[in-house]
Design a protein around this motif. Structure first.
Motif, PDB file in Angstrom:
ATOM      1  N   ASP B 172       0.814  -1.209   0.000  1.00 46.97           N
ATOM      2  CA  ASP B 172       0.000   0.000   0.000  1.00 46.97           C
ATOM      3  C   ASP B 172       0.853   1.268   0.000  1.00 46.97           C
ATOM      4  O   ASP B 172       1.076   1.864   1.043  1.00 46.97           O
ATOM      5  CB  ASP B 172      -0.916  -0.029   1.230  1.00 46.97           C
ATOM      6  CG  ASP B 172      -2.104   0.870   1.032  1.00 46.97           C
ATOM      7  OD1 ASP B 172      -2.201   1.471  -0.049  1.00 46.97           O
ATOM      8  OD2 ASP B 172      -2.929   0.975   1.942  1.00 46.97           O
ATOM      9  N   TYR B 201      -4.465  -4.612  -1.643  1.00 45.68           N
ATOM     10  CA  TYR B 201      -3.303  -3.940  -1.065  1.00 45.68           C
ATOM     11  C   TYR B 201      -3.034  -4.437   0.345  1.00 45.68           C
ATOM     12  O   TYR B 201      -3.962  -4.759   1.081  1.00 45.68           O
ATOM     13  CB  TYR B 201      -3.516  -2.423  -1.036  1.00 45.68           C
ATOM     14  CG  TYR B 201      -3.541  -1.821  -2.404  1.00 45.68           C
ATOM     15  CD1 TYR B 201      -2.372  -1.705  -3.142  1.00 45.68           C
ATOM     16  CD2 TYR B 201      -4.734  -1.416  -2.980  1.00 45.68           C
ATOM     17  CE1 TYR B 201      -2.391  -1.178  -4.416  1.00 45.68           C
ATOM     18  CE2 TYR B 201      -4.757  -0.884  -4.264  1.00 45.68           C
ATOM     19  CZ  TYR B 201      -3.589  -0.771  -4.972  1.00 45.68           C
ATOM     20  OH  TYR B 201      -3.608  -0.256  -6.232  1.00 45.68           O
ATOM     21  N   THR B 202      -1.765  -4.499   0.682  1.00 47.44           N
ATOM     22  CA  THR B 202      -1.381  -4.957   2.013  1.00 47.44           C
ATOM     23  C   THR B 202      -0.383  -3.959   2.594  1.00 47.44           C
ATOM     24  O   THR B 202       0.286  -3.259   1.852  1.00 47.44           O
ATOM     25  CB  THR B 202      -0.693  -6.321   1.932  1.00 47.44           C
ATOM     26  OG1 THR B 202       0.141  -6.318   0.780  1.00 47.44           O
ATOM     27  CG2 THR B 202      -1.690  -7.430   1.835  1.00 47.44           C
ATOM     28  N   PRO B 203      -0.276  -3.914   3.938  1.00 47.08           N
ATOM     29  CA  PRO B 203       0.680  -2.977   4.529  1.00 47.08           C
ATOM     30  C   PRO B 203       2.130  -3.395   4.259  1.00 47.08           C
ATOM     31  O   PRO B 203       2.394  -4.544   3.905  1.00 47.08           O
ATOM     32  CB  PRO B 203       0.376  -3.041   6.029  1.00 47.08           C
ATOM     33  CG  PRO B 203      -0.671  -4.054   6.222  1.00 47.08           C
ATOM     34  CD  PRO B 203      -1.077  -4.618   4.928  1.00 47.08           C
ATOM     35  N   HIS B 206       4.054  -6.947   5.302  1.00 46.92           N
ATOM     36  CA  HIS B 206       2.973  -7.865   5.650  1.00 46.92           C
ATOM     37  C   HIS B 206       3.502  -9.290   5.703  1.00 46.92           C
ATOM     38  O   HIS B 206       4.201  -9.723   4.799  1.00 46.92           O
ATOM     39  CB  HIS B 206       1.886  -7.754   4.587  1.00 46.92           C
ATOM     40  CG  HIS B 206       0.605  -8.432   4.937  1.00 46.92           C
ATOM     41  ND1 HIS B 206      -0.175  -8.018   5.987  1.00 46.92           N
ATOM     42  CD2 HIS B 206      -0.028  -9.493   4.400  1.00 46.92           C
ATOM     43  CE1 HIS B 206      -1.240  -8.800   6.068  1.00 46.92           C
ATOM     44  NE2 HIS B 206      -1.181  -9.695   5.118  1.00 46.92           N
ATOM     45  N   SER B 207       3.161 -10.035   6.761  1.00 48.67           N
ATOM     46  CA  SER B 207       3.737 -11.382   6.831  1.00 48.67           C
ATOM     47  C   SER B 207       2.689 -12.476   6.918  1.00 48.67           C
ATOM     48  O   SER B 207       3.011 -13.641   6.782  1.00 48.67           O
ATOM     49  CB  SER B 207       4.693 -11.476   8.011  1.00 48.67           C
ATOM     50  OG  SER B 207       3.978 -11.285   9.201  1.00 48.67           O
ATOM     51  N   TRP B 209      -0.044 -14.017   5.017  1.00 51.05           N
ATOM     52  CA  TRP B 209      -0.682 -13.990   3.708  1.00 51.05           C
ATOM     53  C   TRP B 209      -1.772 -15.029   3.551  1.00 51.05           C
ATOM     54  O   TRP B 209      -2.288 -15.223   2.444  1.00 51.05           O
ATOM     55  CB  TRP B 209       0.373 -14.204   2.618  1.00 51.05           C
ATOM     56  CG  TRP B 209       1.258 -13.023   2.455  1.00 51.05           C
ATOM     57  CD1 TRP B 209       2.458 -12.813   3.055  1.00 51.05           C
ATOM     58  CD2 TRP B 209       1.016 -11.870   1.637  1.00 51.05           C
ATOM     59  NE1 TRP B 209       2.980 -11.602   2.681  1.00 51.05           N
ATOM     60  CE2 TRP B 209       2.117 -11.008   1.805  1.00 51.05           C
ATOM     61  CE3 TRP B 209      -0.019 -11.496   0.798  1.00 51.05           C
ATOM     62  CZ2 TRP B 209       2.203  -9.789   1.148  1.00 51.05           C
ATOM     63  CZ3 TRP B 209       0.074 -10.280   0.151  1.00 51.05           C
ATOM     64  CH2 TRP B 209       1.174  -9.436   0.328  1.00 51.05           C
ATOM     65  N   ILE B 212      -5.189 -13.875   1.973  1.00 50.69           N
ATOM     66  CA  ILE B 212      -5.090 -13.313   0.632  1.00 50.69           C
ATOM     67  C   ILE B 212      -4.769 -14.408  -0.385  1.00 50.69           C
ATOM     68  O   ILE B 212      -5.378 -14.483  -1.450  1.00 50.69           O
ATOM     69  CB  ILE B 212      -4.049 -12.184   0.618  1.00 50.69           C
ATOM     70  CG1 ILE B 212      -4.620 -11.016   1.431  1.00 50.69           C
ATOM     71  CG2 ILE B 212      -3.730 -11.736  -0.790  1.00 50.69           C
ATOM     72  CD1 ILE B 212      -3.614 -10.048   1.897  1.00 50.69           C
ATOM     73  N   ASP B 235      10.464  -7.010   1.803  1.00 48.72           N
ATOM     74  CA  ASP B 235      10.432  -8.185   2.659  1.00 48.72           C
ATOM     75  C   ASP B 235       9.165  -9.014   2.538  1.00 48.72           C
ATOM     76  O   ASP B 235       9.188 -10.210   2.769  1.00 48.72           O
ATOM     77  CB  ASP B 235      10.519  -7.737   4.127  1.00 48.72           C
ATOM     78  CG  ASP B 235      11.880  -7.201   4.466  1.00 48.72           C
ATOM     79  OD1 ASP B 235      12.683  -7.081   3.524  1.00 48.72           O
ATOM     80  OD2 ASP B 235      12.132  -6.910   5.638  1.00 48.72           O
ATOM     81  N   ALA B 236       8.047  -8.370   2.221  1.00 47.59           N
ATOM     82  CA  ALA B 236       6.766  -9.061   2.249  1.00 47.59           C
ATOM     83  C   ALA B 236       6.706 -10.187   1.228  1.00 47.59           C
ATOM     84  O   ALA B 236       5.871 -11.086   1.339  1.00 47.59           O
ATOM     85  CB  ALA B 236       5.643  -8.067   1.989  1.00 47.59           C
TER      86      ALA B 236
END
Lengths: 538, 430
Positions: B172, B201-203, B206-207, B209, B212, B235-236
């Motif tokens: 996001d 969208y993800t922050p 985000h770890s 998942w 989603i 990193d996500a």
């Protein structure tokens, strides 16, 4: 005379069939050898032609070759322009062998050979071909997986395979998939009464292909079939919804268990000792890096290294925790603001230390075989193993910690010191010593959480930062100083988050949960399970 | 006492000497600013580019430097802190008097330093793929714009893989949101129905998942070929791909094409379950080209690690640096205004066997490559544009920027010229 004639005829027939099979055989062998020639290339287009030929040949060796390609073991020797089989890798040295003679080995630089390229289309083709072959495998599980694979990609060839296999099959699961495939075909191409039967049969199936077929009938099929198809689809949708709910619940519990694992160490240092430790996240990170180091030391037994990592991470993080307590926190007793700042400083130092030792890049921690993949309960509901193990692991850690605090001498002293330090000292408890051990225990548990997190997320210098806020949230929400509160708070926040997520999106779900906690803390500042008694009044 | 005095005098003389030496050094060198985060979140990606710059400067000095002078790198650490980027940029230009700056990774850091470069009229070379919708007189964009990365990747999925349903998943912030806006407009223009596009969208970082990925799985089981276009950042990605693998989504069922996953990101990852997923870049380490082999060899020797990989932003840095060298040589000076003019039209070899040219809109021409992830963390190139594609600053698929062009040559000299209204909003776009 007639006798003679028939004999000649028979002979002619035999000769002819002999010739015919020989021709077919020669054809297959031709396909195989020209297929071999084609795949000896670095050009995808040419390899694609070769794979087609190999599949068409049905040659016994083809299966072995295609399998090797899928596992990226088939290489081309650049200079000698021939196919070779990869046996092993050691750094930049590869050991290769002849295709037909595995004893003829050679070790050379990896730049001398090139892997035979594959793309998704080819990989898909090979997988379907191999699935067709393994439909006759000995193991029921392999047959089931093969049938499932073929069902996703159902064509005339696959259907023929299904029909022949159905006559031999004994495993009920496989039979069901085979029959589903045949029913799907009837639904698309059969007579009216066959379609009717097929719908009845398929109304119990949860295969995505079945749902799609039924939707197509409702949208564009004949009118007589529509009511039955609608009924079947409604029945399936009900089940889908039910399993969807179960899935969300599982996701919530697994997120919750991660939150609990990350927070439970903090529940001890913050909750029981009342000391705000901003470096808690970095203690988790140290646990994760310990896992990485142990895995480097035991490269051949990944599963074992993970188990060894649990006590190792506990020790390493625990010792670091004790060092922090002895070196900094004990001098700041009763000054929470200074403690907060000092431990925040420690967290930055630890992060940069890790950057200097291990580089700022993320490290890769491998997942053992038994932790990857999913336990498939039905085609729409599967539980991933890594999450499942982490839920159990979280409960085990919780139970152990609970036992330590409730049933051991250390636990008794910890509780005594946290309730009334002066009284405990008057009774002969060495409060300094208990402080250090409590902090070490909390830090060690944070390290253990790091082992679990290394299986879910990145092992990098920023690992801790992403969990520190969540950890404080869980501890405060659950009620400071209460382990049960942490467990209930973590699990309920996890489930709430996952139930909200499909409706609101991940970003908004997090915000809603945070707002809820703010409102909740306004109403009940001591959290879900406030401490009772005189100690809590101070 | 006497002994102490002589010692002291010796030290004083030595330090004076060294000051003198460094002063005379300073007069003879051309300073190059390196503005990459060496600590904080972005250190993971940006440290590599700092090292790349040091290597390039080192090599150039071995070749005799530039305009008869040695190059000197001035490295600062903006620590992944966006306002600090602006401060450090000012320090580099005003205090250190660097003749050009190579740096930034995230769009927000570039937006933060932009006013500084425009105010002080210096040069910034930006080496990372970005969302476009920008063209500054002082910035040269050597990474990809959406039309040199995202659009060709979508074309590949549509034409070669036959994708009919689309998941646009992103982190996001500005790059994914703008890219996805462009892609959505592009897909709808291509006749994809709105209900066949799922945007998510993800922050940052985000770890978890699970939901989603499970949604993507459901979205993809509707009988139409589904593809995921991922602008998930940093990193996500690791937990995202891990979850894909665990939930049994393979690249043959639902391929994922990523714009932020390169060799370096894969180095921290067990790539077994990712085999076949795609990435679109302008460069892959696996490109078979002599210049690339030399570059890889030089890099691994410089960093003293045989396993270090190269990636696309490194190539963009390499191209940008060589363009700057060539433009300075052509202009005969490092004066920013002269170099800005000389840069347009400069062509230097890239690492994929072509010749990249700086266009009048300050973007460059690049080939677009699509690669499939292999189990050794490298990419198998499955598609490549026939020629080089010029980067487009203003997307043709967004209503606001359709009519806007950028041309920094006289007489137009404008980064934001509206061909319909005939107006140039100067540097104050947006």
């Amino acid at each position: 005379m007639t006798h003679y004639l028939s004999k000649v005829m028979l002979f002619a027939c035999l000769l002819f069939s002999q010739l015919f099979t020989q021709a077919a055989w020669a054809n297959s062998a031709d396909d195989y050898s020209s297929g071999l020639e084609q795949i000896n290339s670095s050009k995808l287009k040419q390899v694609a032609l070769g794979v087609d030929l190999l599949i068409r040949s049905g040659h016994p060796e083809a299966e072995y070759l295609l399998n090797a390609m899928l596992e990226s073991k088939l290489y081309r020797h650049k200079k000698q322009n021939r196919l070779v089989m990869l046996l092993g890798k050691d750094g930049s040295k590869f050991t290769i062998a002849d295709l037909n003679d595995s004893s003829n080995q050679e070790t050379l630089s990896k730049r001398k050979v090139k892997r035979i390229p594959l793309n998704n289309t080819l990989r898909g083709k090979i997988k379907v071909y191999l699935a067709g072959k393994s439909l006759n495998s000995e193991s029921g599980d392999v047959r089931k997986a093969a049938a499932q694979k073929l069902l996703e990609d159902l064509g005339d060839d696959e259907l023929a395979l299904f029909k022949t296999r159905l006559n031999l099959e004994t495993n009920p699961d496989v039979i069901y998939i085979l029959e589903s495939g045949i029913a799907l075909d009837k639904l698309a191409n059969g007579e009216a009464y066959e379609k009717d039967q097929a719908i009845k049969f398929l109304s119990d199936s949860l295969q995505p292909a079945v749902r799609n077929a039924l939707t197509t009938i409702i949208e564009s099929g004949s009118d007589e079939l529509k009511p039955a198809a609608k009924k079947a689809l409604a029945k399936i949708e009900d089940k889908v919804e039910f399993y969807g709910f179960l899935e969300k619940l599982f996701f919530g519990l697994s997120l919750g268990s991660v939150l609990v694992l990350a927070a439970i160490g903090l529940a001890i240092t913050f909750g029981v000792m009342g000391c705000i430790n901003m470096a808690h996240g970095e203690l988790i990170m140290i646990g994760a890096y310990t896992t990485y180091v142990i895995q480097l030391l035991m490269p051949n037994s990944i599963g074992m290294s993970l188990i060894v990592s649990v006590p190792a991470a506990f020790l390493v993080s625990g010792l670091v925790g004790i060092a922090i307590e002895r070196g900094i926190i004990q001098f700041l007793k009763g000054r929470p603001l200074e403690t907060l700042l000092a431990t925040f400083g420690v967290s930055l130092v630890l992060q940069q230390l890790v950057r200097s030792i291990f580089s700022p890049l993320n490290r890769s921690v491998e997942t053992p075989e038994w932790m990857s993949g999913a336990l498939e309960i039905n085609p729409i509901f599967a539980i991933t193993y890594n999450r499942l193990y982490i839920i159990f692991f979280c409960l085990a850690v919780f139970a152990l910690l609970f036992f330590v605090l409730r049933k051991t001498v250390l636990g008794l002293q910890v509780r005594a010191v946290s309730q009334n330090r002066n009284m405990a000292r008057a009774m002969g408890v060495k409060s300094e010593w208990v402080d250090a051990l409590t902090f070490g225990l909390g830090s060690g548990v944070a390290g253990v959480a790091g082992v679990a997190l290394s299986q879910l997320t990145n092992v990098g210098p920023n690992l801790g930062q992403s969990y520190i806020i969540d950890s404080f949230m869980v501890v405060v929400f659950g009620g400071v100083g209460n382990l049960w509160g942490t467990l209930v708070a973590g699990m309920s926040l996890g489930v709430a988050n996952k139930m909200l997520e499909p409706m609101s999106g991940a970003v908004l779900a997090k915000i809603i949960v945070l707002i809820f906690i703010i409102l909740f803390i306004q109403k009940k500042p001591r959290g879900l399970f406030p401490q009772k008694g005189r100690a809590a009044e101070d | 006492m006497n002994k102490f005095k002589t010692k002291f005098a010796g030290i004083a003389a030595a330090s004076l000497l060294s000051v003198g030496a460094s002063m005379s050094m300073a007069a003879d060198t051309i300073k190059v600013g390196v503005l990459h985060s060496l600590s904080g979140t972005m250190a993971i990606s940006e440290t590599t580019l700092k090292d790349t710059m040091l290597m390039l400067i080192d090599e150039q000095n071995k070749k005799g430097g530039l305009l008869g002078k040695q190059l000197e790198a001035v490295v600062v650490d903006p620590a992944s802190n966006w306002p600090l980027f602006a401060e450090k940029a000012r320090e580099l230009i005003e205090k250190e008097k660097v003749s050009s700056v190579f740096g930034c990774w995230t769009s927000v850091s570039r937006k933060s330093v932009l006013p500084v470069f425009e105010e002080l009229n210096s040069l910034l070379f930006y080496p990372v793929q970005y969302e476009g919708e920008e063209s500054s007189k002082n910035v040269f964009y050597t990474g990809a714009a959406p039309n040199t990365q995202a659009i060709p990747a979508v074309d590949y999925l549509m034409d070669e893989i036959g994708a009919k349903r689309w998941v646009l998943a992103g982190t996001d912030y500005v790059y994914p949101r703008t890219t996805n806006k462009i892609l959505e407009a592009y897909l709808i223009a291509k006749g994809v129905a709105k209900e066949d596009i799922m945007i998510n969208y993800t922050p940052f970082g985000h770890s978890d998942w699970q939901s989603i990925v499970s949604d993507i799985k459901k979205f993809g089981s509707a009988g139409k070929k589904t593809a995921v276009v991922s602008t998930i950042n940093g990193d996500a990605n690791v937990p995202f791909y891990k979850e894909l693998g665990n939930q049994g989504i393979s690249a043959e069922n639902i391929p994922v094409v990523a714009f932020s996953v390169g060799e370096e990101e894969l180095a921290g990852l067990d790539t077994g379950p990712l085999v076949g997923h795609l990435a679109a870049w302008n460069y892959f380490m696996s490109v078979e080209d002599e210049a690339n082999d030399e570059f890889i060899e030089a890099w691994q020797a410089f960093i003293k690690d045989e396993d270090r990989v190269t990636n696309d932003p490194m190539e963009a840095t390499y191209i940008g640096f060589n363009m700057w060298i060539k433009a300075v040589e052509a202009a005969g000076t490092t004066d920013p205004t002269a170099v800005q003019e000389a840069l347009i039209g400069v062509a230097v070899p890239n690492l994929t066997g072509g010749l990249s040219t700086m266009m009048p809109n300050h973007h460059i021409t690049k080939p677009v490559l699509i690669g499939e992830i292999q189990d050794d963390g490298q990419f198998e190139i499955v598609s490549q544009t026939a020629g080089l594609v010029p980067g487009d600053a203003w997307s043709d698929f967004l209503p606001g920027s359709k009519d806007v062009i950028s041309d920094w040559r006289a007489p137009l000299s404008c980064g934001n010229y509206n061909v319909k209204t005939g107006k140039c909003s100067g540097q104050n776009y947006e």
